[in-house]
Enzyme design. Structure first.
Site, PDB file in Angstrom:
ATOM      1  N   TYR A 144       0.848  -1.197   0.000  1.00  0.00           N
ATOM      2  CA  TYR A 144       0.000   0.000   0.000  1.00  0.00           C
ATOM      3  C   TYR A 144       0.878   1.239   0.000  1.00  0.00           C
ATOM      4  O   TYR A 144       1.831   1.335   0.777  1.00  0.00           O
ATOM      5  CB  TYR A 144      -0.905   0.001   1.235  1.00  0.00           C
ATOM      6  CG  TYR A 144      -1.844   1.193   1.292  1.00  0.00           C
ATOM      7  CD1 TYR A 144      -2.829   1.364   0.331  1.00  0.00           C
ATOM      8  CD2 TYR A 144      -1.739   2.134   2.308  1.00  0.00           C
ATOM      9  CE1 TYR A 144      -3.694   2.451   0.372  1.00  0.00           C
ATOM     10  CE2 TYR A 144      -2.608   3.221   2.369  1.00  0.00           C
ATOM     11  CZ  TYR A 144      -3.578   3.372   1.399  1.00  0.00           C
ATOM     12  OH  TYR A 144      -4.438   4.445   1.455  1.00  0.00           O
ATOM     13  N   ASP A 239       9.075   2.652   0.403  1.00  0.00           N
ATOM     14  CA  ASP A 239       8.004   3.309   1.138  1.00  0.00           C
ATOM     15  C   ASP A 239       8.118   2.857   2.590  1.00  0.00           C
ATOM     16  O   ASP A 239       7.696   1.757   2.953  1.00  0.00           O
ATOM     17  CB  ASP A 239       6.649   2.942   0.537  1.00  0.00           C
ATOM     18  CG  ASP A 239       5.492   3.628   1.270  1.00  0.00           C
ATOM     19  OD1 ASP A 239       5.714   4.110   2.391  1.00  0.00           O
ATOM     20  OD2 ASP A 239       4.384   3.645   0.706  1.00  0.00           O
ATOM     21  N   LYS A 267       3.589   8.588   9.046  1.00  0.00           N
ATOM     22  CA  LYS A 267       3.194   8.039  10.344  1.00  0.00           C
ATOM     23  C   LYS A 267       4.118   8.484  11.492  1.00  0.00           C
ATOM     24  O   LYS A 267       3.924   9.568  12.012  1.00  0.00           O
ATOM     25  CB  LYS A 267       3.034   6.524  10.237  1.00  0.00           C
ATOM     26  CG  LYS A 267       1.897   6.210   9.236  1.00  0.00           C
ATOM     27  CD  LYS A 267       1.424   4.789   9.185  1.00  0.00           C
ATOM     28  CE  LYS A 267       0.153   4.728   8.323  1.00  0.00           C
ATOM     29  NZ  LYS A 267       0.227   3.906   7.149  1.00  0.00           N
TER      30      LYS A 267
HETATM   31  C1  LIG Z   1      -0.303   4.468   5.690  1.00  0.00           C
HETATM   32  C2  LIG Z   1       0.578   4.250   4.515  1.00  0.00           C
HETATM   33  C3  LIG Z   1       0.614   5.150   3.433  1.00  0.00           C
HETATM   34  C4  LIG Z   1      -0.354   6.294   3.308  1.00  0.00           C
HETATM   35  O1  LIG Z   1      -0.171   7.236   4.310  1.00  0.00           O
HETATM   36  P1  LIG Z   1      -1.394   8.229   4.666  1.00  0.00           P
HETATM   37  O2  LIG Z   1      -0.788   9.181   5.641  1.00  0.00           O
HETATM   38  O3  LIG Z   1      -2.477   7.365   5.229  1.00  0.00           O
HETATM   39  O4  LIG Z   1      -1.800   8.883   3.394  1.00  0.00           O
HETATM   40  C5  LIG Z   1       1.547   4.957   2.439  1.00  0.00           C
HETATM   41  N1  LIG Z   1       2.407   3.925   2.490  1.00  0.00           N
HETATM   42  C6  LIG Z   1       2.399   3.041   3.496  1.00  0.00           C
HETATM   43  C7  LIG Z   1       3.400   1.942   3.512  1.00  0.00           C
HETATM   44  C8  LIG Z   1       1.470   3.159   4.529  1.00  0.00           C
HETATM   45  O5  LIG Z   1       1.432   2.247   5.512  1.00  0.00           O
END
Ligand SMILES: *Cc1c(COP(=O)(O)O)cnc(C)c1O
Length: 427
Positions: A144, A239, A267
């Site tokens: 994601y 990511d 995060k």
């Molecule tokens: C949560 C998440 C995102 C998106 O971040 P948001 O602040 O919710 O837009 C992108 N990449 C990873 C790996 C994530 O866990």
């Protein structure tokens, strides 16, 4: 029968907010029932609108490795907001946070601050495309990267799949350049690289996959991706929105010893406030406006309150704190494994450093298909049995357990006891 305050609020919410929630995972869609409306957090626990207290293993899905309402983080945010919530002009705090990130993450020389992980991943992709002059992106099924159009591609299985949108409203054009392959599948990566190599702008992954439950890279897989990117001329993008400042100060890249070209953070870097970032070497970052031709901007980017909270949290996240977080995560994993064994329930409690996940399955999945084969109905029953016993897990079997240093041996013992009873109850 009396309804709870959460049920009453959810009914009201559903009239003014689609589905009653501002992010779909909160709606309990995959586990059933009514989401608890939370009113307060404190360390490892949260309290709902009816006054029920839970041990919180969601922790806002990642931003809080130190737990809720950590005093230093709250004080920093409070101080900042009193001096002005936003200016739309540069501030000293942004420089200090950028320096702190650069000092912690080996691949980052320069970093741009944004407001969400979605925005950071989307911008990193645009930068990779601008810097390479190429258009295609290779990503992995089940990883994601936020909800921007190009990255919302359905999990293809088997052979590399080109451009199937994962949401209504995403045009086939928007995802036509997104190639998806299974995680940990070297043959699929090699096939995609030989087919699209000279068109590939980026190979993008979660270095330790944590949005399809927990699926670490197989031995050498990240180094293999590094090599595939180098051979094709694509940028390697990690990511690290979950793994950054969670697997350690240097994130997954520090722990696994593989260096990406660009890193996406979110995060944990915001201390609970909307803050995310993407960074890399100066040779790539200089393509961003105002220096270069890749446009990227934000009214609230580098917001002073978020930056102050983030700085305070990152300062507290020392190597010793991550060692402590790993120790408590191991204790929790051991407890859960014992609980499932005692109850005679087939489950895998997987751990990778400070990350852990529960899967009701008899084998250890290496990709999305394997995770999909786990018993997600049993997870839903287990989730509710735990909630009834005062332990809040993520309302989906595709999530990890978010531990925090606010957990202690006593809370771990409580979770273990609840898990033993819940596992016995749900079979
Ligand atoms: C949560 C998440 C995102 C998106 O971040 P948001 O602040 O919710 O837009 C992108 N990449 C990873 C790996 C994530 O866990």
């Amino acid at each position: 029968m009396d309804i709870s305050t959460s049920e009453a609020l959810f009914a009201r919410a559903a009239r003014v907010i689609p589905g009653g929630v501002n992010s779909p995972v909160r709606a309990f869609g995959s586990v059933g029932g009514t989401p608890r409306f939370l009113s307060q957090g404190e360390g490892a626990t949260v309290v709902d609108a009816d006054g029920n207290r839970y041990i919180d293993l969601v922790q806002s899905w990642g931003p809080l490795p130190l737990g809720h309402v950590r005093a230093e983080v709250v004080a920093a945010a409070r101080d900042a907001v009193g001096r002005g919530a936003t200016f739309g002009a540069p501030t000293a705090g942004e420089v200090e946070l950028a320096e702190a990130i650069r000092d912690a993450v080996p691949s980052i020389e320069q970093v741009r601050l944004v407001s969400s992980g979605t925005e950071a991943a989307m911008s990193a992709i645009r930068l990779a495309r601008g810097a390479t002059g190429r258009s295609r992106i290779l990503k992995f099924a089940g990883h994601y990267h936020g909800h921007s159009d190009a990255l919302l591609v359905d999990a293809g299985s088997g052979v590399a799949t080109l451009g199937i949108p994962g949401s209504l409203g995403v045009t086939t054009g928007a995802v036509a350049d997104t190639v998806t392959v299974p995680w940990n599948d070297r043959d699929a990566v090699s096939a995609a690289v030989s087919r699209h190599g000279d068109e590939l702008a980026a190979i993008l992954c979660e270095p330790v996959a944590a949005n399809m439950n927990l699926v670490p890279p197989s031995d050498g897989f990240l180094a293999f991706l590094r090599d595939a990117a180098d051979r094709s001329g694509a940028l390697l993008i990690f990511d690290e929105v979950i793994t950054g400042f969670r697997l350690g100060r240097a994130g997954a890249q520090g722990r696994e010893g593989v260096t990406p070209d660009l890193t996406v953070l979110g995060k944990a870097i915001g201390g609970g406030f909307p803050l995310a970032a993407f960074g890399g070497r100066e040779e790539h970052m200089r393509h961003l406006a105002p220096l270069g031709g890749v446009y990227q901007a934000g009214t609230l980017s580098g917001n002073p309150v978020a930056v102050a909270a983030g700085r305070a949290q990152l300062e507290l996240l020392t190597d010793a704190v991550f060692a402590d977080l790993e120790r408590i995560t191991t204790a929790l994993v051991d407890g859960l494994r014992t609980a499932f064994a005692d109850a005679g329930v087939e489950a895998r409690v997987r751990q990778h450093g400070t990350l852990a996940g529960i899967l009701f399955t008899g084998d250890d999945p290496v990709d999305l298909e394997g995770v999909q084969r786990a018993d997600h109905d049993r997870y839903a029953r287990f989730f509710h049995a735990m909630l009834d016993r005062g332990v809040a897990l993520a309302p989906s079997g595709y999530e990890v357990l978010f531990t925090s240093t606010a957990l202690d041996d006593e809370t771990v013992a409580t979770v273990t006891g609840a898990a033993r009873a819940a596992a016995a109850a749900v079979g």
